[in-house]
Motif scaffolding. Structure first.
Motif, PDB file in Angstrom:
ATOM      1  N   TRP A  44       0.356  -1.129  -0.370  1.00 51.33           N
ATOM      2  CA  TRP A  44       0.009  -0.311  -0.373  1.00 51.33           C
ATOM      3  C   TRP A  44       0.772   1.717  -0.284  1.00 51.33           C
ATOM      4  CZ3 TRP A  44      -1.268   4.147   2.878  1.00 51.33           C
ATOM      5  CH2 TRP A  44      -2.019   5.186   3.110  1.00 51.33           C
ATOM      6  N   HIS A  45       2.013   1.158   0.360  1.00 51.44           N
ATOM      7  CA  HIS A  45       2.505   2.071   1.139  1.00 51.44           C
ATOM      8  C   HIS A  45       3.334   2.941  -0.387  1.00 51.44           C
ATOM      9  CE1 HIS A  45       5.949   4.348   3.446  1.00 51.44           C
ATOM     10  NE2 HIS A  45       5.149   4.927   2.580  1.00 51.44           N
ATOM     11  N   TYR A  46       3.743   1.963  -0.666  1.00 50.43           N
ATOM     12  CA  TYR A  46       4.749   2.605  -2.048  1.00 50.43           C
ATOM     13  C   TYR A  46       4.242   2.589  -3.277  1.00 50.43           C
ATOM     14  CZ  TYR A  46       8.791   1.905   1.439  1.00 50.43           C
ATOM     15  OH  TYR A  46       9.647   2.439   2.447  1.00 50.43           O
ATOM     16  N   PHE A  47       2.480   1.400  -3.388  1.00 53.62           N
ATOM     17  CA  PHE A  47       2.495   0.580  -4.837  1.00 53.62           C
ATOM     18  C   PHE A  47       0.701   1.503  -5.216  1.00 53.62           C
ATOM     19  CE2 PHE A  47       5.817  -2.011  -4.159  1.00 53.62           C
ATOM     20  CZ  PHE A  47       6.311  -1.355  -5.586  1.00 53.62           C
ATOM     21  N   TRP A  48      -0.136   1.110  -4.253  1.00 54.90           N
ATOM     22  CA  TRP A  48      -1.543   0.992  -4.265  1.00 54.90           C
ATOM     23  C   TRP A  48      -1.998   2.383  -3.579  1.00 54.90           C
ATOM     24  CZ3 TRP A  48      -4.823   1.184  -7.241  1.00 54.90           C
ATOM     25  CH2 TRP A  48      -6.375   0.622  -6.713  1.00 54.90           C
ATOM     26  N   GLY A  49      -1.387   2.762  -2.346  1.00 56.21           N
ATOM     27  CA  GLY A  49      -1.768   4.029  -1.832  1.00 56.21           C
ATOM     28  C   GLY A  49      -1.069   5.363  -2.732  1.00 56.21           C
ATOM     29  N   ASN A  56      -8.121   9.996  -5.674  1.00 55.45           N
ATOM     30  CA  ASN A  56      -9.356  11.451  -4.977  1.00 55.45           C
ATOM     31  C   ASN A  56      -9.203  12.621  -4.438  1.00 55.45           C
ATOM     32  OD1 ASN A  56     -11.435   8.732  -3.440  1.00 55.45           O
ATOM     33  ND2 ASN A  56      -9.082   7.649  -3.371  1.00 55.45           N
ATOM     34  N   SER A  57      -8.009  12.942  -5.467  1.00 56.78           N
ATOM     35  CA  SER A  57      -6.960  14.111  -5.887  1.00 56.78           C
ATOM     36  C   SER A  57      -6.687  14.816  -4.243  1.00 56.78           C
ATOM     37  CB  SER A  57      -8.258  14.986  -6.208  1.00 56.78           C
ATOM     38  OG  SER A  57      -9.041  14.354  -7.530  1.00 56.78           O
ATOM     39  N   MET A  58      -6.136  14.024  -3.538  1.00 61.04           N
ATOM     40  CA  MET A  58      -6.449  14.361  -2.283  1.00 61.04           C
ATOM     41  C   MET A  58      -4.898  14.699  -2.271  1.00 61.04           C
ATOM     42  SD  MET A  58      -8.614  14.668  -0.474  1.00 61.04           S
ATOM     43  CE  MET A  58     -10.264  14.047  -0.027  1.00 61.04           C
ATOM     44  N   VAL A  59      -4.311  15.169  -0.661  1.00 55.40           N
ATOM     45  CA  VAL A  59      -2.669  15.469  -0.900  1.00 55.40           C
ATOM     46  C   VAL A  59      -1.756  14.267  -0.510  1.00 55.40           C
ATOM     47  CG1 VAL A  59      -1.199  16.901   0.462  1.00 55.40           C
ATOM     48  CG2 VAL A  59      -2.818  17.951  -0.005  1.00 55.40           C
ATOM     49  N   CYS A  60      -2.597  13.383   0.638  1.00 58.51           N
ATOM     50  CA  CYS A  60      -1.331  12.287   0.886  1.00 58.51           C
ATOM     51  C   CYS A  60      -2.559  11.554   1.866  1.00 58.51           C
ATOM     52  CB  CYS A  60      -0.745  12.435   1.748  1.00 58.51           C
ATOM     53  SG  CYS A  60      -1.586  13.072   3.513  1.00 58.51           S
ATOM     54  N   ALA A  61      -2.047  10.459   2.104  1.00 59.77           N
ATOM     55  CA  ALA A  61      -3.401   9.381   3.007  1.00 59.77           C
ATOM     56  C   ALA A  61      -2.678   8.686   3.497  1.00 59.77           C
ATOM     57  CB  ALA A  61      -3.683   8.248   1.604  1.00 59.77           C
ATOM     58  N   VAL A  62      -2.918   8.072   4.800  1.00 63.59           N
ATOM     59  CA  VAL A  62      -2.450   7.518   5.195  1.00 63.59           C
ATOM     60  C   VAL A  62      -3.397   5.823   6.150  1.00 63.59           C
ATOM     61  CG1 VAL A  62      -1.750   9.087   7.147  1.00 63.59           C
ATOM     62  CG2 VAL A  62      -3.953   8.129   7.704  1.00 63.59           C
ATOM     63  N   ARG A  63      -2.444   4.728   6.616  1.00 62.47           N
ATOM     64  CA  ARG A  63      -3.115   3.507   6.592  1.00 62.47           C
ATOM     65  C   ARG A  63      -3.569   3.252   8.090  1.00 62.47           C
ATOM     66  NH1 ARG A  63      -6.504   0.784   4.106  1.00 62.47           N
ATOM     67  NH2 ARG A  63      -6.451  -1.949   4.321  1.00 62.47           N
ATOM     68  N   GLU A  64      -3.859   3.963   8.509  1.00 62.44           N
ATOM     69  CA  GLU A  64      -4.383   3.341   9.807  1.00 62.44           C
ATOM     70  C   GLU A  64      -5.409   1.915  10.530  1.00 62.44           C
ATOM     71  OE1 GLU A  64      -5.989   7.299  11.527  1.00 62.44           O
ATOM     72  OE2 GLU A  64      -3.833   8.467  11.106  1.00 62.44           O
ATOM     73  N   ASP A  72      -6.246  15.506   2.710  1.00 57.60           N
ATOM     74  CA  ASP A  72      -6.108  17.372   2.414  1.00 57.60           C
ATOM     75  C   ASP A  72      -5.006  19.027   2.777  1.00 57.60           C
ATOM     76  OD1 ASP A  72      -7.750  18.649   4.148  1.00 57.60           O
ATOM     77  OD2 ASP A  72      -9.222  18.624   3.590  1.00 57.60           O
ATOM     78  N   SER A  73      -4.638  18.400   3.698  1.00 57.96           N
ATOM     79  CA  SER A  73      -3.601  19.799   3.918  1.00 57.96           C
ATOM     80  C   SER A  73      -1.773  19.163   3.857  1.00 57.96           C
ATOM     81  CB  SER A  73      -4.356  20.564   5.085  1.00 57.96           C
ATOM     82  OG  SER A  73      -3.777  19.412   6.008  1.00 57.96           O
ATOM     83  N   ALA A  74      -1.053  20.294   3.270  1.00 56.57           N
ATOM     84  CA  ALA A  74       0.646  19.552   3.102  1.00 56.57           C
ATOM     85  C   ALA A  74       0.793  19.163   5.241  1.00 56.57           C
ATOM     86  CB  ALA A  74       1.068  20.456   2.702  1.00 56.57           C
ATOM     87  N   TYR A  86       1.919   9.531  -0.656  1.00 56.80           N
ATOM     88  CA  TYR A  86       1.465  10.916  -1.706  1.00 56.80           C
ATOM     89  C   TYR A  86       1.692  10.506  -3.286  1.00 56.80           C
ATOM     90  CZ  TYR A  86       3.298  13.178   2.841  1.00 56.80           C
ATOM     91  OH  TYR A  86       3.281  13.663   4.048  1.00 56.80           O
ATOM     92  N   PRO A  87       0.936  11.108  -3.884  1.00 56.43           N
ATOM     93  CA  PRO A  87       0.553  10.631  -5.593  1.00 56.43           C
ATOM     94  C   PRO A  87       1.726  11.234  -6.148  1.00 56.43           C
ATOM     95  CG  PRO A  87      -0.536  12.885  -5.001  1.00 56.43           C
ATOM     96  CD  PRO A  87       0.080  12.581  -3.092  1.00 56.43           C
ATOM     97  N   GLY A  88       2.096   9.700  -6.786  1.00 51.69           N
ATOM     98  CA  GLY A  88       3.569   9.540  -7.858  1.00 51.69           C
ATOM     99  C   GLY A  88       4.999   8.445  -7.608  1.00 51.69           C
TER     100      GLY A  88
END
Length: 379
Positions: A44-49, A56-64, A72-74, A86-88
């Protein structure tokens, strides 16, 4: 591969299939047995996340706790506990995708051998529409990311299929399916050769992508325009650049293209499309009355722009722009690659050589088509 078979004592195709199954079982089994370690912190961290965040056009996502939470904020992303996606791309994901690509190419060579295809140069030309299709589908993603443009038509999770890098697997699977269908039609004597239906399927999926983009223009989707003058300038410019390069090769160093022949010209033209699309899109959109200039989407493009801007005086940049060296780089690189494919390579391993030539053209014409259509549709 024969050396590998001799050393291991296993058929190369079986070795490839066994390696695939072991890797798949390791990922699936590890994700089930150790979800936090294998899935959350690696898969998830490196590939699917990163794909989920982009979709979803978000800044980042966390797995909890086994669930994905979007931020949606840096500042919130910086304060979040790992794993944070993060995207990319990251170094880990780029290496992973590179290994996956090389492994997949070996499998494709085995498949081509099984289907008894890919030895003739007609195979290269039959796949040409799919290279345009890959770039066009990337523009569908760009249009989908345009605020309000197509949110109700392609939404999560379906939009993950056209988001990088998943889109490359999407194009690969569509192309692979087309090859299998075309070969089946040939074997059942529905057609006289597999190349024609393969080319036809490529034209159909390309036309579908272009029709979608044109539908956004017709329906007045926000953020999507149509600038035909940009398309004409880019195609004419790329053709002239490729023709000039080809003339120089034939006039002063014909040995460069003694192996590839006409395929060499197609490869140079494909990379010229990429170069000219960047030059026009980054520097001359306003001059063509086609909206604001675009911004670089790739690190190499950005590096060339930054280097030129920091090297040449402002008075020169005002006339030439700062993206033009990218075209020269593409033409020189394409010429060098064409020179590498000497005639002996085609005789020793025709299938692998054809596959490599397809890949060489795809890394130029694919991004070039995307940049060309991005500029044409203003997305």
């Amino acid at each position: 591969m024969a050396t590998v078979a001799e050393r291991v004592g296993v058929d190369p195709e079986r070795l490839w299939g066994g390696t695939f199954l072991v890797a798949l079982l390791a990922l699936v089994g590890g994700s089930l047995a150790f979800p936090n370690l294998v899935y959350d912190r690696f898969v998830w961290h490196y590939f699917w996340g990163p794909v989920q965040v982009d979709a979803n056009s978000m800044v980042c996502a966390v797995r909890e706790g086994g669930a994905t939470k979007y931020l949606d904020s840096a500042s919130a992303c910086a304060a979040a506990a790992e794993p944070v996606a993060y995207p990319g791309y990251t170094l880990v994901s780029e290496v992973g995708y590179m290994v996956t690509l090389l492994f997949a190419l070996i499998g494709v060579v085995f498949l081509m051998r099984r289907l008894d295809i890919g030895e003739d140069r007609s195979f290269f030309y039959a796949l040409l529409p799919f290279m345009f299709f890959g770039g066009a589908l990337r523009v569908v993603e760009d249009a989908n990311d345009t605020p309000g443009a197509a949110e109700t038509l392609i939404s999560y999770p379906l939009n993950t299929l056209v988001i990088s890098p998943i889109i490359y697997f999407t194009v690969f699977l569509i192309t692979l399916g087309a090859v299998v269908v075309a070969v089946a039609l040939d074997q059942f004597d529905v057609t006289t050769s597999y190349e024609r239906p393969l080319f036809g399927i490529g034209v159909v999926v390309l036309a579908a992508s272009l029709a979608y983009l044109l539908s956004l223009v017709v329906t007045g989707a926000p953020g999507v325009e149509f600038y035909p003058q940009v398309l004409v300038v880019m195609l004419v410019g790329a053709t002239l650049a490729a023709a000039a390069t080809w003339w120089l090769i034939e006039r002063f160093a014909p040995e460069i293209n003694s192996g590839t022949g006409t395929i060499g010209l197609v490869i140079i033209w494909g990379h010229a499309v990429d170069g000219v699309a960047n030059v026009v899109g980054l520097d001359w959109m306003t001059a063509l009355n086609a909206g604001p200039n675009l911004v670089p989407k790739h690190p190499v493009n950005q590096f060339v722009v930054d280097f030129t801007a920091s090297t040449l005086p402002a008075s020169v940049l005002a006339v030439t722009g700062d993206a033009w060296p990218f075209l020269l780089v593409k033409l020189v690189a394409a010429t060098f690659v064409v020179w590498v494919f000497e005639e002996g390579i085609f005789e020793e391993s025709p299938r692998y050589t054809m596959l490599l030539l397809v890949a060489v053209l795809a890394v130029g014409l694919g991004p070039g088509t995307r940049d060309m259509l991005r500029a044409t549709f203003g997305v």
